[in-house]
Structures are given as C-alpha cells and as structure tokens.
Enzyme design. Sequence first.
Site, PDB file in Angstrom:
ATOM      1  N   ARG A 246       0.817  -1.228   0.000  1.00  0.00           N
ATOM      2  CA  ARG A 246       0.000   0.000   0.000  1.00  0.00           C
ATOM      3  C   ARG A 246       0.848   1.274   0.000  1.00  0.00           C
ATOM      4  NH1 ARG A 246      -4.733  -2.853   3.589  1.00  0.00           N
ATOM      5  NH2 ARG A 246      -5.893  -3.625   1.791  1.00  0.00           N
ATOM      6  N   GLU A 368      -6.229  -1.619  -4.267  1.00  0.00           N
ATOM      7  CA  GLU A 368      -5.449  -2.018  -3.072  1.00  0.00           C
ATOM      8  C   GLU A 368      -6.200  -1.720  -1.776  1.00  0.00           C
ATOM      9  OE1 GLU A 368      -1.244  -1.964  -2.814  1.00  0.00           O
ATOM     10  OE2 GLU A 368      -1.024  -2.358  -4.944  1.00  0.00           O
TER      11      GLU A 368
HETATM   12  N1  CAA Z   1      -1.122  -9.019   8.704  1.00  0.00           N
HETATM   13  C1  CAA Z   1      -1.166 -10.307   9.122  1.00  0.00           C
HETATM   14  N2  CAA Z   1      -2.319 -10.955   9.391  1.00  0.00           N
HETATM   15  C2  CAA Z   1      -3.469 -10.273   9.232  1.00  0.00           C
HETATM   16  C3  CAA Z   1      -3.500  -8.927   8.800  1.00  0.00           C
HETATM   17  C4  CAA Z   1      -2.252  -8.299   8.536  1.00  0.00           C
HETATM   18  N3  CAA Z   1      -2.203  -7.026   8.130  1.00  0.00           N
HETATM   19  N4  CAA Z   1      -4.780  -8.503   8.718  1.00  0.00           N
HETATM   20  C5  CAA Z   1      -5.538  -9.550   9.105  1.00  0.00           C
HETATM   21  N5  CAA Z   1      -4.741 -10.613   9.400  1.00  0.00           N
HETATM   22  C6  CAA Z   1      -5.151 -11.921   9.889  1.00  0.00           C
HETATM   23  C7  CAA Z   1      -5.918 -11.762  11.191  1.00  0.00           C
HETATM   24  O1  CAA Z   1      -5.034 -11.757  12.286  1.00  0.00           O
HETATM   25  C8  CAA Z   1      -6.817 -12.966  11.181  1.00  0.00           C
HETATM   26  O2  CAA Z   1      -6.059 -14.096  11.585  1.00  0.00           O
HETATM   27  P1  CAA Z   1      -6.712 -15.255  12.511  1.00  0.00           P
HETATM   28  O3  CAA Z   1      -7.817 -15.855  11.687  1.00  0.00           O
HETATM   29  O4  CAA Z   1      -5.571 -16.158  12.755  1.00  0.00           O
HETATM   30  O5  CAA Z   1      -7.232 -14.525  13.717  1.00  0.00           O
HETATM   31  C9  CAA Z   1      -7.147 -13.148   9.696  1.00  0.00           C
HETATM   32  O6  CAA Z   1      -6.093 -12.507   8.979  1.00  0.00           O
HETATM   33  C10 CAA Z   1      -8.474 -12.543   9.313  1.00  0.00           C
HETATM   34  O7  CAA Z   1      -8.424 -11.157   9.631  1.00  0.00           O
HETATM   35  P2  CAA Z   1      -9.707 -10.237   9.695  1.00  0.00           P
HETATM   36  O8  CAA Z   1     -10.719 -10.868  10.603  1.00  0.00           O
HETATM   37  O9  CAA Z   1      -9.258  -8.862  10.013  1.00  0.00           O
HETATM   38  O10 CAA Z   1     -10.240 -10.323   8.210  1.00  0.00           O
HETATM   39  P3  CAA Z   1     -11.516  -9.686   7.539  1.00  0.00           P
HETATM   40  O11 CAA Z   1     -12.200 -10.732   6.758  1.00  0.00           O
HETATM   41  O12 CAA Z   1     -12.289  -8.898   8.543  1.00  0.00           O
HETATM   42  O13 CAA Z   1     -10.889  -8.705   6.416  1.00  0.00           O
HETATM   43  C11 CAA Z   1      -9.995  -6.681   5.530  1.00  0.00           C
HETATM   44  C12 CAA Z   1     -10.063  -7.667   6.689  1.00  0.00           C
HETATM   45  C13 CAA Z   1      -9.012  -5.649   6.050  1.00  0.00           C
HETATM   46  C14 CAA Z   1     -11.298  -6.022   5.178  1.00  0.00           C
HETATM   47  C15 CAA Z   1      -9.422  -7.390   4.252  1.00  0.00           C
HETATM   48  O14 CAA Z   1     -10.376  -8.249   3.689  1.00  0.00           O
HETATM   49  C16 CAA Z   1      -8.964  -6.386   3.215  1.00  0.00           C
HETATM   50  O15 CAA Z   1      -7.865  -5.851   3.308  1.00  0.00           O
HETATM   51  N6  CAA Z   1      -9.793  -6.148   2.170  1.00  0.00           N
HETATM   52  C17 CAA Z   1      -9.398  -5.345   1.037  1.00  0.00           C
HETATM   53  C18 CAA Z   1      -8.817  -6.217  -0.030  1.00  0.00           C
HETATM   54  C19 CAA Z   1      -7.890  -5.473  -0.924  1.00  0.00           C
HETATM   55  O16 CAA Z   1      -7.114  -4.625  -0.514  1.00  0.00           O
HETATM   56  N7  CAA Z   1      -7.925  -5.806  -2.219  1.00  0.00           N
HETATM   57  C20 CAA Z   1      -7.057  -5.201  -3.140  1.00  0.00           C
HETATM   58  C21 CAA Z   1      -6.680  -6.144  -4.209  1.00  0.00           C
HETATM   59  S1  CAA Z   1      -5.105  -5.819  -4.885  1.00  0.00           S
HETATM   60  C22 CAA Z   1      -5.252  -4.535  -5.962  1.00  0.00           C
HETATM   61  O17 CAA Z   1      -6.172  -3.800  -5.947  1.00  0.00           O
HETATM   62  C23 CAA Z   1      -4.082  -4.359  -6.829  1.00  0.00           C
HETATM   63  C24 CAA Z   1      -4.245  -3.385  -7.925  1.00  0.00           C
HETATM   64  O18 CAA Z   1      -4.905  -3.611  -8.896  1.00  0.00           O
HETATM   65  C25 CAA Z   1      -3.525  -2.120  -7.833  1.00  0.00           C
END
Ligand code: CAA
Length: 413
Positions: A246, A368
């Site tokens: 990011r 992202e």
């Molecule tokens: N680092 C390590 N582990 C992490 C973490 C991190 N930053 N964030 C979450 N986790 C782990 C948690 O600890 C949890 O682990 P356990 O199951 O062992 O407890 C697990 O992951 C699940 O975490 P959450 O409950 O927080 O997950 P969530 O389902 O609530 O989702 C979210 C969190 C932040 C919304 C995530 O889904 C997210 O980031 N969504 C956005 C997706 C995204 O950015 N997509 C972009 C695609 S790429 C792109 O766009 C490229 C391009 O074209 C330019």
Amino acid sequence: MALPNIQFTDDQLRLKEVAGEIARKYLLPQAARHDKEHSFNEDGFQAAVDAGLLGTWIPKQYGGSENGVLGLALVVEEFSKADPAFGVAFAVNALGSFPIIVGGTDDQKEKYLPRVAAGEAYCAFALSEKFAGSDAASLSVRAQKVDGGWKINGEKKWTTNGSRAHIITCFAVTDPDSRSRRISAFIVENTDPGFSIKKTEDKMGIRSVPVCETAYDDVFVADDRLIGGTPGLGFKHSMMTLDLARPGVAAQAVGTAAGALELANVYANRRRQFGQTIASLQMVQQMLADMAMKTEAARWLVYACAAAADAGDLKAVNKLAAMAKCYASDVAVQVATDAVQVFGGYGFMEDYPIAKFYRDAKILQIYEGTNQVQRMVIARNLTKEVGSYDYLNEVIPTEVQETYAADYEIANT
Ligand code: CAA
C-alpha cells in the site's frame, strides 16, 4: 508506536534521481499517446530495467538492490509524477512479488526473485474476484489437491499487469470448511496450460497499464509453487503483502498529486487574465497553496510508513499503510480536481495533460483496498490501542466510567 526514523540512504536518493530522469525522458513525452492507444510504455520499462530499478525492493541475496519499501516509494513517486499509469504498473510488479518475499520458501525466493530483479519476470497479484473485492476472504477460485500438486479453477477480476505478467501470485481456496486457513497462495506462470487472459478492461484512467480478467482452467501447479509450502497461509500472506504494497500505491498518489500541482503551477504563472497572471489572483493562490500543503503532508506520511515497513515494525505498518494509502489517494483526487479547475476550460480538454491526471487519480481511492476499507483498518487499530490509555481514567469522570462498565457487562453477558 516507535517513531518511524525516516532516513534516506545515498543509494535511495540516487534511485530517485535516476527514476526522475527516466520519467522526464521516456514517460512524460509519451504518456498521452500510450493513454490514447492503451499501450504500455515499453521504452520506459526497458530504461528502468537497464538502470537496475526492477530490483529496488528485492533483497541483495536475490539479486536486488535492497532499497526496501522506501526505495520503492521514491521510484514510484517519480514515475507517477510523469505518468501515474506507469507508476502503478511498477508498484504492482512489487505487489505481485511481495507474497514470495513475505511467505515464500528459500527455494521459491531463489527461483523467482532474481528473475524479477533482472526485469525478466514481471509480476501480477490475483486476489480480487467478481464476488470478492473488499471482502477478500470470500474468494471462490478453487485449488484442489491432486497427485504432485494442485489444480486451480475459476476467474480473477482486475488483475493489474495481467497480460504483461510472467508470474501471477494467485489466491485460491484450498480448504472451504476452514475460516482461518481457507486460502492458499500459488505461483502461476503465464505459460501454464489452462491459464488465459479472458478480457482486458477498458478503463476511465490508467489506460496504458493492462488490467485483466484472468482465467484458470484446470491450471496444474506443482507442490513447490504453493507459497510457503504449507496450505492455509494465503489470507495472512495477502494481508501482510498489502501492508507492504500500500505504501507503493500511496506513493503513486503522491506522484499523481505532485505532477498535477506542477502543471497547475506552471499554467497559473503563464495564463494571463485581467491584465495579470492568474497565479497573482488570491483565490488561485489559495488553491495552489492548499494543493502544495496537502501533497507535502501526504508525501511525508508515505515516507514514514515506508520507513516503518523497512524497520520491520509490522504492527505500526498496518495502520500507517492504511492511513498513507487513504490520505494520499484522497489528496491526489482533490489536487487533480483543483488542477483541472486552475486550467479552466482548457483543463477539460484532452489536448492538455491535466485531464489525464484527473482520470488517473480516481482509481487510487478504490484499488489495493477501498478507502472505506482503509478507514475500517485504521479504526480497528485505534480500538486495539484503547487499553494502552489507562492513564486517562484519571481525567474521565467516574460516572462515565461506571456507565461504561455497566454497558460492557450487559454487552458481554
Ligand atoms: N497481517 C497479518 N495478518 C493479518 C493482517 C495483517 N495485516 N490482517 C488480518 N490478518 C489476519 C488476522 O489476524 C486474522 O487471523 P486469525 O484468523 O488467525 O485470527 C485473519 O487474517 C483474518 O483477519 P480479519 O478478521 O481482520 O479479516 P476480515 O475478513 O475482517 O478482512 C480486511 C479484513 C481488512 C477487510 C481485508 O479483507 C482487506 O484488506 N480487504 C481489502 C482487499 C484489498 O485490498 N484488495 C485489493 C486487491 S489488490 C489490488 O487492488 C491491486 C491493484 O490492482 C492495484
């Protein structure tokens, strides 16, 4: 949180200078044409390869220059000042390789990273799907265990760099019944039978970088292409990757804002109305000053985040990366919009370069992780921090604390 120590090495400053030269020589003069033709700037890319910039974020032991996330941010910012589309292509190359850096086995790192650093292998990151965008855990692309490896089936959406990539880090469901270990990440190569580009999108902005639907039809990947070698780590790897990537997109946003500001500033100091340059009109001055102030604030937030990432402060990075991405992209959209306003009627015409900045900026608030997701990540971090402010109990009235304690008890019984 430890204060991020922002210090640039000589090598990072050199990379910034080299990237700036490439941007002025190869990107700026060709940006409008590539945008119109939806074609990638291969000359600019080759110049970046020749200058050794493709190894910026890759450790030295794998052929990179080990200039970290901060080095990546400096380079992406310079490219994006001239052409935000080229900036994101470069940033996503890093995004696609980060899962191997954060989660790959030694063999995977040795096999793939030197090729990325040399510019021989270009990367994409295939996470999003038709029905899984912000809710990244709800993927449906499936990888099933077969003899000696895995078979991947399904489709991915919005794979930036899709048709140019040699390596696609692809996230797929390997254990549908598990919540926490449902997903695994795989290294797919574009030559793997069954892998294809289904569609290249026609977009509002960043038109010179291909964003594709990628299809996986019984794509076989051997066991050694499961990132990390153990199934179920994919979601964690994707989140850790996004924390490191990011800042790159945030740097693209800073470059976009800086490029738009430079154009608006030059235009305002040349355009004459009412017998004077419009830069001498206070209302225009206020716009330019606000644009400059916000761009500078975004820039230093991005550098702070990148410095924390390079220092390995992963806890801080989760929040800082969300802040940097969200703030810098909001700034980019605002600055590009105001820049068009400074250009007036000419700003609305594609004859001038500013309209492209306006079109290119919008996606920054979406990809992202949407800025709504970033704010959610920031708020979650803030909630976790409450426990460390116990000393504030002394200044919070007792009745508020008692009410809170009663509410807490009700909510938890
Ligand atoms: N680092 C390590 N582990 C992490 C973490 C991190 N930053 N964030 C979450 N986790 C782990 C948690 O600890 C949890 O682990 P356990 O199951 O062992 O407890 C697990 O992951 C699940 O975490 P959450 O409950 O927080 O997950 P969530 O389902 O609530 O989702 C979210 C969190 C932040 C919304 C995530 O889904 C997210 O980031 N969504 C956005 C997706 C995204 O950015 N997509 C972009 C695609 S790429 C792109 O766009 C490229 C391009 O074209 C330019």
